[in-house]
Enzyme design. Sequence first.
Site: not given
Ligand code: PEP
Ligand code: MG
Length: 572
Positions: A190, A431, A455, A502
């Site tokens: 993150h 995910e 994820d 995403c």
């Molecule tokens: C992901 O896991 O790809 C996602 C978009 O959510 P985050 O990166 O916030 O875990």
């Molecule tokens: Mg995620």
Amino acid sequence: MHGTGVSGGIAIGRAQLASHALLEVAHYSIPANKIRNEKSRFDRAIKSVSKELKNLKKQITSDIPEAEFEVFVNLHRMILEDSTVSEAPKNIIESMGCNAEWALKVQLDHLLEQFSKIENTYLRQREADVRQVAERILKALLGRPGDSPTKNIEENTIIVAHDLSPTDVVLFKQHKFAGFITDLGGATSHTTIVARSLNIPSVVALHQARTLIRENEIIIVDGTAGLIIVDPDEVILSEYEVLQKQWLLGQQKLKRLRRNRATTIDGADIELNANIELPEDVASAKENGATGVGLFRTEFLFLNRGDLPSEDEQFEAYRQVVRNMKSSCITIRTFDLGADKQPEGYTRVAPNPALGQRAIRLCLAEPQLFHQQLRAILRASNYGKIRILIPMLSNVHEIDQALHLIAEAKESLDIGGIAYDRKIEIGGMIEVPAAALSIKAFLKKLDFISIGTNDLIQYTLAIDRTDDAVAHLYDPMHPAILHLLSHIISAANRANKSVAVCGEIAGDPLITRLLLGMGLRTFSMHPAHLLTVKQKILTSDLREATAITKKILRAQHPDRIEYLVRKLNAKF
Ligand code: PEP
Ligand code: MG
């Protein structure tokens, strides 16, 4: 030095070693004939901090009441003048034959240990003041006084840190640094994701940068190649200055695509949405021509603060986004707290945070907190098109429970006579591999899905996103990942449910055609990548992409996959 590139482009600037500095000071030996010099260097740093504190007194401008400010400054001066701080480190320089920074650290560790034994809470709390004074001395030793940098300086500054939390990086949004580099971090941690949204060249997972780089050294950050050059000679420097200009020019040219529709050569319209962390990010989403918001990571509203945001505060944030994005659709993900995104006060140390009480699991464990957020989202849905997205679902019971809690939130609004969109769509993030493999059952209960590849890759390949030691194993082209993606996308298309990606791969132009070939028509990514991906789509032929993707999905060996992906990207 080589690491993992976070965002493209080239930054050239001077190193500023980031805080947590006391944990990371360098240790080196001082020859006997230089000990006196080293002790004088320490004395000079004490004098400079003393002057700094005196000047602080002269420019009382903050909102702290004057009397309280005086007490604070006087306390820090007393600490500075105490022999345990101003004298003891010099004895350590002498006895250990070490540099002043290290001596200060050794003495500080000793003092902090004493503090931990104090029972009186007031006195124990002074630990933070001692730490702050020590940080000031350290900065003075490193040639950087404690004042905050001015804007001009910031624009030429490369932040060098051992590690940064997503919370630290969010604070960077208020600054305008040229770039930053860290020793730790994975491609989809993150911290890295937020860094990417800053759109400044950055490199993570450099392992030794914080120890080897010195304050003020010139650094070139090549975010595309994942490379940094420390103290370059003139030839290299001017070469990179040219490359930097070329890159900026390329970015300018891309801006022309802002209003173009993202359509393939053979006429398929593709939806390109933005991922945002804070309501302010809408500006860059619009600047880069996003169709809508495909992922609003609402947990960032909960970070960097001592309390939790109220229902009203959340409602205002969501309404601000939906109003600013005009008629576009906003996909609001319910908070994905836990793991590496902990609000202050929720500091339960889980044995394995990524597999622990995160996202929907935390929501179901704290239904009151979830209820507040759901009410806030529903209320905002009265002001524009909003969809609710539930993160980290792993079984259908969680969907049932989430739907039940959403129905409860709606009911409570009905009782209060508060308006909301009664047809609001509820979607789920896919995910977790278990969700991907049970996709048919998930699709029956959800209105739409969004694939979180960050994820999905972490959990399928068993690599911690935040651990730089396994960052090299992150591989979106792993046959297992490609099969899962294709399986999810095909199932959603067959069920006639909207599906988006995403995760970070949605913003990688080398993967765009592969996703198109699998049948994906909606992408959501950081605004900074929207135009690059749009450019790729404008030069893509869907029929050709589908044919080569089929071959890729049949391939077993990574080398064959790599060859075919190169072929897929070869045109234009
Ligand atoms: C992901 O896991 O790809 C996602 C978009 O959510 P985050 O990166 O916030 O875990
Ligand atoms: Mg995620």
